[in-house]
Design an enzyme around this catalytic site. Structure first.
Site, PDB file in Angstrom:
ATOM      1  NE  ARG A 218      90.145 109.242  -4.334  1.00  8.08           N
ATOM      2  CZ  ARG A 218      89.391 108.728  -3.346  1.00  8.08           C
ATOM      3  NH1 ARG A 218      88.551 107.748  -3.608  1.00  8.08           N
ATOM      4  NH2 ARG A 218      89.480 109.205  -2.120  1.00  8.08           N
ATOM      5  CG  HIS A 266      83.187 108.195  -5.068  1.00 11.28           C
ATOM      6  ND1 HIS A 266      84.268 108.886  -5.546  1.00 11.28           N
ATOM      7  CD2 HIS A 266      83.620 107.609  -3.911  1.00 11.28           C
ATOM      8  CE1 HIS A 266      85.297 108.735  -4.723  1.00 11.28           C
ATOM      9  NE2 HIS A 266      84.920 107.959  -3.725  1.00 11.28           N
TER      10      HIS A 266
HETATM   11  P1  NDP Z   1      95.750 101.847   2.418  1.00 16.85           P
HETATM   12  O1  NDP Z   1      96.671 103.012   2.497  1.00 16.85           O
HETATM   13  O2  NDP Z   1      95.481 101.058   3.646  1.00 16.85           O
HETATM   14  O3  NDP Z   1      96.281 100.820   1.309  1.00 16.85           O
HETATM   15  C1  NDP Z   1      96.844 101.236   0.114  1.00 16.85           C
HETATM   16  C2  NDP Z   1      97.459 100.025  -0.579  1.00 16.85           C
HETATM   17  O4  NDP Z   1      97.929 100.443  -1.878  1.00 16.85           O
HETATM   18  C3  NDP Z   1      98.666  99.461   0.169  1.00 16.85           C
HETATM   19  O5  NDP Z   1      98.691  98.052   0.065  1.00 16.85           O
HETATM   20  C4  NDP Z   1      99.844 100.066  -0.598  1.00 16.85           C
HETATM   21  O6  NDP Z   1     101.043  99.309  -0.561  1.00 16.85           O
HETATM   22  C5  NDP Z   1      99.287 100.062  -2.006  1.00 16.85           C
HETATM   23  N1  NDP Z   1     100.009 101.024  -2.853  1.00 16.85           N
HETATM   24  C6  NDP Z   1     100.111 102.367  -2.714  1.00 16.85           C
HETATM   25  N2  NDP Z   1     100.876 102.901  -3.686  1.00 16.85           N
HETATM   26  C7  NDP Z   1     101.280 101.860  -4.454  1.00 16.85           C
HETATM   27  C8  NDP Z   1     102.107 101.758  -5.602  1.00 16.85           C
HETATM   28  N3  NDP Z   1     102.689 102.840  -6.160  1.00 16.85           N
HETATM   29  N4  NDP Z   1     102.321 100.537  -6.123  1.00 16.85           N
HETATM   30  C9  NDP Z   1     101.763  99.433  -5.568  1.00 16.85           C
HETATM   31  N5  NDP Z   1     100.952  99.453  -4.470  1.00 16.85           N
HETATM   32  C10 NDP Z   1     100.729 100.664  -3.928  1.00 16.85           C
HETATM   33  O7  NDP Z   1      94.389 102.399   1.789  1.00 16.85           O
HETATM   34  P2  NDP Z   1      92.886 101.857   1.997  1.00 16.85           P
HETATM   35  O8  NDP Z   1      92.881 100.392   1.747  1.00 16.85           O
HETATM   36  O9  NDP Z   1      92.345 102.343   3.288  1.00 16.85           O
HETATM   37  O10 NDP Z   1      92.122 102.650   0.829  1.00 16.85           O
HETATM   38  C11 NDP Z   1      92.496 102.450  -0.522  1.00 16.85           C
HETATM   39  C12 NDP Z   1      91.802 103.451  -1.420  1.00 16.85           C
HETATM   40  O11 NDP Z   1      90.429 103.147  -1.578  1.00 16.85           O
HETATM   41  C13 NDP Z   1      91.771 104.896  -0.949  1.00 16.85           C
HETATM   42  O12 NDP Z   1      93.007 105.547  -1.108  1.00 16.85           O
HETATM   43  C14 NDP Z   1      90.706 105.490  -1.856  1.00 16.85           C
HETATM   44  O13 NDP Z   1      91.293 105.876  -3.079  1.00 16.85           O
HETATM   45  C15 NDP Z   1      89.781 104.295  -2.115  1.00 16.85           C
HETATM   46  N6  NDP Z   1      88.468 104.454  -1.476  1.00 16.85           N
HETATM   47  C16 NDP Z   1      87.359 104.525  -2.278  1.00 16.85           C
HETATM   48  C17 NDP Z   1      86.102 104.595  -1.723  1.00 16.85           C
HETATM   49  C18 NDP Z   1      84.885 104.546  -2.581  1.00 16.85           C
HETATM   50  O14 NDP Z   1      83.767 104.640  -2.058  1.00 16.85           O
HETATM   51  N7  NDP Z   1      84.982 104.365  -3.875  1.00 16.85           N
HETATM   52  C19 NDP Z   1      85.919 104.667  -0.280  1.00 16.85           C
HETATM   53  C20 NDP Z   1      87.137 104.564   0.475  1.00 16.85           C
HETATM   54  C21 NDP Z   1      88.364 104.473  -0.112  1.00 16.85           C
HETATM   55  P3  NDP Z   1     101.840  99.053   0.812  1.00 16.85           P
HETATM   56  O15 NDP Z   1     101.040  97.956   1.516  1.00 16.85           O
HETATM   57  O16 NDP Z   1     103.167  98.608   0.372  1.00 16.85           O
HETATM   58  O17 NDP Z   1     101.837 100.354   1.566  1.00 16.85           O
HETATM   59  C1  OXD Z   2      87.302 107.798   0.576  1.00 19.90           C
HETATM   60  C2  OXD Z   2      86.238 107.915  -0.407  1.00 19.90           C
HETATM   61  O1  OXD Z   2      88.477 107.872   0.180  1.00 19.90           O
HETATM   62  O2  OXD Z   2      85.068 108.028   0.003  1.00 19.90           O
HETATM   63  O3  OXD Z   2      87.013 107.609   1.776  1.00 19.90           O
HETATM   64  O4  OXD Z   2      86.490 107.870  -1.608  1.00 19.90           O
END
Ligand code: NDP
Ligand code: OXD
Length: 303
Positions: A218, A266
């Site tokens: 993001r 994106h």
């Molecule tokens: P998950 O919820 O599976 O993973 C999130 C990870 O971030 C976890 O390891 C979590 O830690 C960690 N995390 C969250 N908050 C913190 C913090 N404050 N400090 C340290 N670590 C933190 O999400 P996904 O992997 O499924 O997706 C990740 C992101 O990818 C989405 O939220 C979205 O923003 C982005 N995205 C972007 C896309 C694009 O096309 N550009 C498409 C899809 C997603 P913990 O393991 O401890 O819970």
């Molecule tokens: C998602 C994205 O979060 O597309 O799935 O950014």
């Protein structure tokens, strides 16, 4: 059972979801306009959509990140369930591997040489000198870590909760040691109050330099002026950015023309309708049987 779909982009996007969900779940009445639906499948739905629903049992996000959805006024007590991978892990791995190799195999440097019609082999680089650090080692971060490790890159990760795994740092205390051992920083965090503006000059300054930054998460994680300053002072050699703070980026945004930024709109991991419908249908069937499902968002932590 009734399912309602709402995609903010409009009927052209909502229609195919209605059709595909109806085909995958013949017992359900699927529409774009039910007011008394049991389940909603949404992406960027307007506030009025949620205000009209009277008896939802769950809201399915047609994406992995739920920051925009959690910013809406949602019906109280209704669980939000997000997509888990559904074909996005493979796309993320492809995108990040491409960006890493583009820089480490010097395709960016060779593009400059080509522009000057200069035939000059550059020295080879050792992968051991390019440790990759992934901020957020969740469903998608793990897929990227696996792909990079298979290519021979040293990979570490940063999470919110400790895992006790080698190379995985956690929490505020774990950020400094994680950054000190990272030369390619990959942002794969969800957007929450804790991660907003997290990536700033202080973070870039702690990386092994010259560093490289990849953001597939993001734009609001990043202080954009600090990113540009890090590029201009050589702290960062370059960046590949799939997101920015205000999307779409305005025509005069400096990211468009910066010589060391690759910008994409994106698209790092796009929602694949077929895979997503299959996952959502499976979860609705489980909920109807009274079984628990994964991917339920915890509003108190923001993801
Ligand atoms: P998950 O919820 O599976 O993973 C999130 C990870 O971030 C976890 O390891 C979590 O830690 C960690 N995390 C969250 N908050 C913190 C913090 N404050 N400090 C340290 N670590 C933190 O999400 P996904 O992997 O499924 O997706 C990740 C992101 O990818 C989405 O939220 C979205 O923003 C982005 N995205 C972007 C896309 C694009 O096309 N550009 C498409 C899809 C997603 P913990 O393991 O401890 O819970
Ligand atoms: C998602 C994205 O979060 O597309 O799935 O950014």
């Amino acid at each position: 059972m009734k399912i309602v779909c709402c995609f903010g982009a409009g009927p052209a996007e909502t229609g195919p979801w209605v059709t595909e969900l109806a085909a995958a779940m013949p017992v359900a009445q699927v529409s774009a306009d039910a007011l008394d639906a049991d389940y909603a499948v949404v992406w960027r739905a307007p506030q009025a959509f949620f205000d009209r629903q009277t008896r939802l049992k769950a809201i399915f996000a047609a994406g992995a990140g739920v920051d925009a959805l959690l910013a809406m006024r949602l019906p109280a007590g209704v669980p939000v369930i997000r997509l888990e991978d559904a074909g996005m892990g493979e796309q993320m791995a492809e995108y990040v591997v491409h960006a890493v190799l583009h820089h480490v195999r010097r395709f960016d440097a060779y593009a400059v040489l080509q522009a000057g019609r200069t035939w000059r082999p550059l020295p080879p680089q050792r992968k051991a000198d390019w440790p990759v650090g992934i901020l957020g080692l969740g469903v998608l971060g793990r897929a990227v870590a696996q792909a990079l490790r298979a290519l021979g890159f040293p990979v570490s990760g940063w999470t919110r909760t400790p895992r006790g795994e080698p190379g995985v740092h956690a929490g505020e205390a774990g950020l400094a040691p994680f950054l000190a051992n990272t030369r390619i920083l990959v942002d794969m965090l969800p957007l929450t109050p804790q991660t907003h503006d997290l990536i700033d000059a202080r973070v870039f300054a702690q990386l092994k330099t010259p560093a490289y930054f990849i953001n597939v998460a993001r734009g609001d994680h990043v202080v954009e002026a600090d990113l540009l300053a890090a590029l201009d002072t050589g702290v960062l050699a370059g960046a590949t950015l799939d997101v920015c703070r205000n999307e779409p980026a305005r025509p005069d945004h400096p990211f468009w023309s910066h010589p060391n930024i690759v910008l994409t709109p994106h698209v790092a991991a796009m929602t694949l309708r077929h895979e997503s419908v299959a996952q959502i249908v499976q979860k609705i069937e489980a909920l109807e049987r009274g079984a628990a499902v994964d991917g339920v968002v915890r509003p108190e932590r923001g993801y």
